[in-house]
Design a protein around this motif. Structure first.
Motif, PDB file in Angstrom:
ATOM      1  N   MET A  33      38.740  48.752  31.464  1.00 51.30           N
ATOM      2  CA  MET A  33      38.420  48.216  32.570  1.00 51.30           C
ATOM      3  C   MET A  33      39.640  47.416  32.945  1.00 51.30           C
ATOM      4  SD  MET A  33      36.499  44.297  33.296  1.00 51.30           S
ATOM      5  CE  MET A  33      37.858  43.592  32.327  1.00 51.30           C
ATOM      6  N   GLN A  34      40.059  47.467  34.377  1.00 46.51           N
ATOM      7  CA  GLN A  34      41.169  46.928  34.731  1.00 46.51           C
ATOM      8  C   GLN A  34      40.831  46.112  35.991  1.00 46.51           C
ATOM      9  OE1 GLN A  34      43.896  49.996  35.721  1.00 46.51           O
ATOM     10  NE2 GLN A  34      44.947  49.970  33.765  1.00 46.51           N
ATOM     11  N   ILE A  35      41.711  45.063  36.300  1.00 44.48           N
ATOM     12  CA  ILE A  35      41.490  44.117  37.457  1.00 44.48           C
ATOM     13  C   ILE A  35      42.129  44.766  38.576  1.00 44.48           C
ATOM     14  CG2 ILE A  35      42.291  42.137  38.472  1.00 44.48           C
ATOM     15  CD1 ILE A  35      42.261  40.936  35.938  1.00 44.48           C
ATOM     16  N   SER A  36      41.748  44.934  39.636  1.00 49.53           N
ATOM     17  CA  SER A  36      42.126  45.881  40.812  1.00 49.53           C
ATOM     18  C   SER A  36      43.541  45.670  41.000  1.00 49.53           C
ATOM     19  CB  SER A  36      41.388  45.282  42.208  1.00 49.53           C
ATOM     20  OG  SER A  36      41.846  45.576  43.260  1.00 49.53           O
ATOM     21  N   SER A  37      44.319  46.479  41.428  1.00 50.20           N
ATOM     22  CA  SER A  37      45.727  46.565  41.594  1.00 50.20           C
ATOM     23  C   SER A  37      45.893  45.721  43.066  1.00 50.20           C
ATOM     24  CB  SER A  37      46.376  48.038  41.992  1.00 50.20           C
ATOM     25  OG  SER A  37      45.953  48.557  43.065  1.00 50.20           O
ATOM     26  N   ARG A  38      44.951  45.516  43.676  1.00 47.80           N
ATOM     27  CA  ARG A  38      45.053  44.548  44.975  1.00 47.80           C
ATOM     28  C   ARG A  38      45.932  43.292  44.508  1.00 47.80           C
ATOM     29  NH1 ARG A  38      39.669  46.340  45.599  1.00 47.80           N
ATOM     30  NH2 ARG A  38      38.974  44.069  45.128  1.00 47.80           N
ATOM     31  N   PHE A  39      45.546  42.776  43.608  1.00 48.70           N
ATOM     32  CA  PHE A  39      46.303  41.545  42.911  1.00 48.70           C
ATOM     33  C   PHE A  39      47.411  41.562  42.807  1.00 48.70           C
ATOM     34  CE2 PHE A  39      47.573  38.879  39.422  1.00 48.70           C
ATOM     35  CZ  PHE A  39      47.317  37.754  39.905  1.00 48.70           C
ATOM     36  N   THR A  40      48.275  42.494  42.045  1.00 47.89           N
ATOM     37  CA  THR A  40      49.744  42.588  42.048  1.00 47.89           C
ATOM     38  C   THR A  40      50.313  43.170  43.319  1.00 47.89           C
ATOM     39  OG1 THR A  40      49.182  44.968  41.334  1.00 47.89           O
ATOM     40  CG2 THR A  40      49.506  43.094  39.481  1.00 47.89           C
ATOM     41  N   LEU A  41      49.563  43.701  44.050  1.00 47.22           N
ATOM     42  CA  LEU A  41      50.114  44.238  45.325  1.00 47.22           C
ATOM     43  C   LEU A  41      50.148  42.899  46.156  1.00 47.22           C
ATOM     44  CD1 LEU A  41      48.298  47.449  46.350  1.00 47.22           C
ATOM     45  CD2 LEU A  41      50.804  47.380  46.202  1.00 47.22           C
ATOM     46  N   ALA A  42      49.300  42.065  46.138  1.00 38.19           N
ATOM     47  CA  ALA A  42      49.378  40.761  47.049  1.00 38.19           C
ATOM     48  C   ALA A  42      50.423  39.867  46.632  1.00 38.19           C
ATOM     49  CB  ALA A  42      47.978  40.142  46.806  1.00 38.19           C
ATOM     50  N   VAL A  43      50.752  39.749  45.252  1.00 34.81           N
ATOM     51  CA  VAL A  43      51.927  39.129  44.708  1.00 34.81           C
ATOM     52  C   VAL A  43      52.954  39.623  45.101  1.00 34.81           C
ATOM     53  CG1 VAL A  43      53.142  38.174  42.603  1.00 34.81           C
ATOM     54  CG2 VAL A  43      50.722  38.126  42.606  1.00 34.81           C
ATOM     55  N   HIS A  44      53.207  40.945  45.142  1.00 34.72           N
ATOM     56  CA  HIS A  44      54.268  41.870  45.591  1.00 34.72           C
ATOM     57  C   HIS A  44      54.680  41.566  46.930  1.00 34.72           C
ATOM     58  CE1 HIS A  44      56.535  45.797  45.415  1.00 34.72           C
ATOM     59  NE2 HIS A  44      57.304  45.233  46.449  1.00 34.72           N
ATOM     60  N   ILE A  45      53.635  41.388  47.915  1.00 29.73           N
ATOM     61  CA  ILE A  45      53.616  41.154  49.184  1.00 29.73           C
ATOM     62  C   ILE A  45      54.243  39.825  49.317  1.00 29.73           C
ATOM     63  CG2 ILE A  45      52.337  40.655  51.400  1.00 29.73           C
ATOM     64  CD1 ILE A  45      50.334  42.971  50.481  1.00 29.73           C
ATOM     65  N   PHE A  46      53.697  38.701  48.795  1.00 29.43           N
ATOM     66  CA  PHE A  46      54.595  37.484  48.908  1.00 29.43           C
ATOM     67  C   PHE A  46      55.769  37.474  48.408  1.00 29.43           C
ATOM     68  CE2 PHE A  46      50.061  35.905  48.752  1.00 29.43           C
ATOM     69  CZ  PHE A  46      49.946  34.680  49.832  1.00 29.43           C
ATOM     70  N   ALA A  47      56.298  38.027  47.325  1.00 35.56           N
ATOM     71  CA  ALA A  47      57.620  38.185  46.925  1.00 35.56           C
ATOM     72  C   ALA A  47      58.347  38.620  48.138  1.00 35.56           C
ATOM     73  CB  ALA A  47      57.860  38.897  45.782  1.00 35.56           C
ATOM     74  N   LYS A  95      39.730  39.390  46.257  1.00 36.33           N
ATOM     75  CA  LYS A  95      38.443  39.917  45.294  1.00 36.33           C
ATOM     76  C   LYS A  95      38.775  41.060  44.533  1.00 36.33           C
ATOM     77  CE  LYS A  95      35.978  38.744  49.508  1.00 36.33           C
ATOM     78  NZ  LYS A  95      36.990  37.526  50.006  1.00 36.33           N
ATOM     79  N   CYS A  96      39.471  40.645  43.392  1.00 37.87           N
ATOM     80  CA  CYS A  96      39.729  41.618  42.304  1.00 37.87           C
ATOM     81  C   CYS A  96      38.443  42.125  41.564  1.00 37.87           C
ATOM     82  CB  CYS A  96      40.795  40.845  41.510  1.00 37.87           C
ATOM     83  SG  CYS A  96      42.408  40.903  42.233  1.00 37.87           S
ATOM     84  N   VAL A  97      37.575  41.125  41.333  1.00 37.78           N
ATOM     85  CA  VAL A  97      36.379  41.541  40.462  1.00 37.78           C
ATOM     86  C   VAL A  97      35.195  41.188  41.308  1.00 37.78           C
ATOM     87  CG1 VAL A  97      37.472  40.566  38.387  1.00 37.78           C
ATOM     88  CG2 VAL A  97      36.304  38.870  39.871  1.00 37.78           C
TER      89      VAL A  97
END
Length: 147
Positions: A1-15, A83-85
């Motif tokens: 199980m992995q948390i959706s990559s939307r989370f790391t993409l969102a952090v990347h977007i903010f950076a 909404k990662c989960v």
């Protein structure tokens, strides 16, 4: 199980917004080039972040800005926004444990509380890290590359 990559993409977007926002219009196409992800996916994430009040998106080619101070946005805010989960629960339980089996009929009693404690601990840690921390690290790593 992995948390959706939307989370790391969102952090990347903010950076990217913080790093490039003063020099460029940060659009979904711009962000797609940095993340190497389809602009349609980027637009979906931008929409989620906007709905959560974390960013502002100008129509057309206006670009994207961060809506609140960096020290007021936590990784938990971002995690929840995209909404990662499923249904707010980190762990998805298998649907039909066998109630004729002593383990199957008791597995929820055995695990539910423990899994909730694990999720709560993870969310507490996400809440302790702000975008300000992420941006400071981003600036540090970019600066070290130019030395």
């Amino acid at each position: 199980m992995q948390i959706s990559s939307r989370f790391t993409l969102a952090v990347h977007i903010f950076a990217c917004i913080d790093t490039f926002g003063n020099e460029y219009k940060v659009t979904s196409d711009f962000l797609a080039k940095s993340t190497n992800v389809n602009p349609v996916i980027i637009r979906k994430i931008l929409g989620q972040l906007k709905s959560a009040g974390l960013i502002e998106v100008a129509r057309g080619t206006g670009g994207t800005t961060i809506a609140r101070p960096l020290d007021e946005i936590t990784l938990l805010d971002i995690y929840q926004a995209v909404k990662c989960v499923e249904n707010g629960s980190l762990f998805h339980f298998h649907e039909n444990p066998n109630t004729d089996c002593p383990v199957g009929r008791n597995i929820h009693h055995i695990l539910d509380g423990k899994l909730l404690r694990i999720q709560t601990a993870m969310e507490k840690e996400l809440a302790s890290i702000t975008l300000e921390h992420i941006i400071q690290d981003t600036e540090k790593y970019i600066q070290n590359e130019t030395l």
